[in-house]
Design an enzyme around this catalytic site. Structure first.
Site, PDB file in Angstrom:
ATOM      1  N   LYS A  83       2.264  10.092  -3.903  1.00 38.44           N
ATOM      2  CA  LYS A  83       1.038  10.459  -4.624  1.00 38.44           C
ATOM      3  C   LYS A  83       0.411  11.672  -3.935  1.00 38.44           C
ATOM      4  O   LYS A  83       0.149  11.634  -2.719  1.00 38.44           O
ATOM      5  CB  LYS A  83       0.095   9.250  -4.593  1.00 38.44           C
ATOM      6  CG  LYS A  83      -0.965   9.236  -5.660  1.00 38.44           C
ATOM      7  CD  LYS A  83      -1.745   7.921  -5.542  1.00 38.44           C
ATOM      8  CE  LYS A  83      -2.815   7.788  -6.595  1.00 38.44           C
ATOM      9  NZ  LYS A  83      -3.833   6.800  -6.168  1.00 38.44           N
TER      10      LYS A  83
HETATM   11  O1  G3P Z   1      -6.321   4.986  -7.609  1.00 32.27           O
HETATM   12  C1  G3P Z   1      -7.502   5.622  -7.316  1.00 32.27           C
HETATM   13  C2  G3P Z   1      -8.620   5.437  -8.279  1.00 32.27           C
HETATM   14  O2  G3P Z   1      -8.368   4.428  -9.170  1.00 32.27           O
HETATM   15  C3  G3P Z   1      -9.970   5.423  -7.615  1.00 32.27           C
HETATM   16  O3  G3P Z   1     -10.929   4.663  -8.286  1.00 32.27           O
HETATM   17  O4  G3P Z   1     -13.103   3.528  -8.439  1.00 32.27           O
HETATM   18  O5  G3P Z   1     -12.545   4.883  -6.391  1.00 32.27           O
HETATM   19  O6  G3P Z   1     -13.024   6.002  -8.545  1.00 32.27           O
HETATM   20  P1  G3P Z   1     -12.484   4.773  -7.892  1.00 32.27           P
END
Ligand code: G3P
Length: 218
Positions: A83
């Protein structure tokens, strides 16, 4: 529809797997930090229980460093996907790794133009962040619609869209309506997806009636 689990916590992944989810797993440095484990140790445990793509994120900023990390991650298991944040250095690394047949996912996508660049670099997946766009009063799902439309105009684009930064079950529903390849969801959202107040009251009523049936029999 592919459901990925957005977590590096093995208990979350096991819970999802028991529900027939966990087509894959996405992690990032924040999720690794929350798991309290080393990246390699966490990923090696996840690949023991998940056959699908397991995304492990690089932290290097330069192409050489990203490629080095990517090659190492890819050596841990066949289903590890590297990633990589969408920067110019990152996109160059995607191309190099693609030429070495190492799978990549380009992350932190917030615009259609970034999605186009990731596809042209040869990314297997992209992760556009809908929740973080909603947080700044943009419509995250509009971005998904636009990316899916653009990608579907070209047969040579094989990059798959994994909707990320999912905050509500509605993000999952909208992703399905748009036809995105998949979504990555925290276990909290999986639990919310299962719940409905009418299901709870329905079960309660059935059980009350069943008690009456038993009372009549006795
Ligand atoms: O995989 C990373 C992503 O889903 C992050 O989510 O909630 O930190 O914006 P969030």
């Amino acid at each position: 529809m592919q459901i990925f689990i957005d977590s590096a916590d093995i208990n979350d992944i096991k819970e999802a797997k028991e529900l027939g989810l966990a087509d894959g797993v996405t992690t990032n440095p924040t999720l690794i930090m929350k798991s309290g484990r080393e990246l390699k140790e966490a990923i090696e445990d996840i690949v023991k229980i998940v056959d699908g793509p397991v995304l492990a994120e690089v932290v290097s900023q330069d192409t050489e460093g990203i490629v080095k990390e990517g090659r190492e991650f890819a050596s841990w298991a066949e289903n590890v996907v590297v990633k990589i944040p969408v920067t110019e250095e990152g996109l160059k690394a995607v191309k190099i790794l693609r030429d070495e047949k190492i799978k990549t996912a380009v992350t932190l996508i917030f615009s259609v133009s970034q999605a186009i660049l990731a596809a042209k670099a040869g990314a297997d997946f992209i992760c556009p962040f809908v929740g973080r766009l909603d947080d700044i009063s943009h419509n995250g799902m509009d971005l998904i619609s636009e990316i899916v439309s653009v990608y579907s105009n070209y047969a040579d684009i094989r990059t798959e869209v994994i909707v990320a930064s999912v905050r509500t079950p509605d993000h999952v529903i909208q992703s399905g309506l748009i036809g995105a390849f998949g979504v990555t969801v925290p276990i909290k959202i999986v639990r919310q997806m299962a719940k409905h107040p009418l299901t709870d009251t329905g079960i309660e009523r059935f059980l009350q009636d069943w008690e009456k049936v038993k009372a009549d029999i006795n």
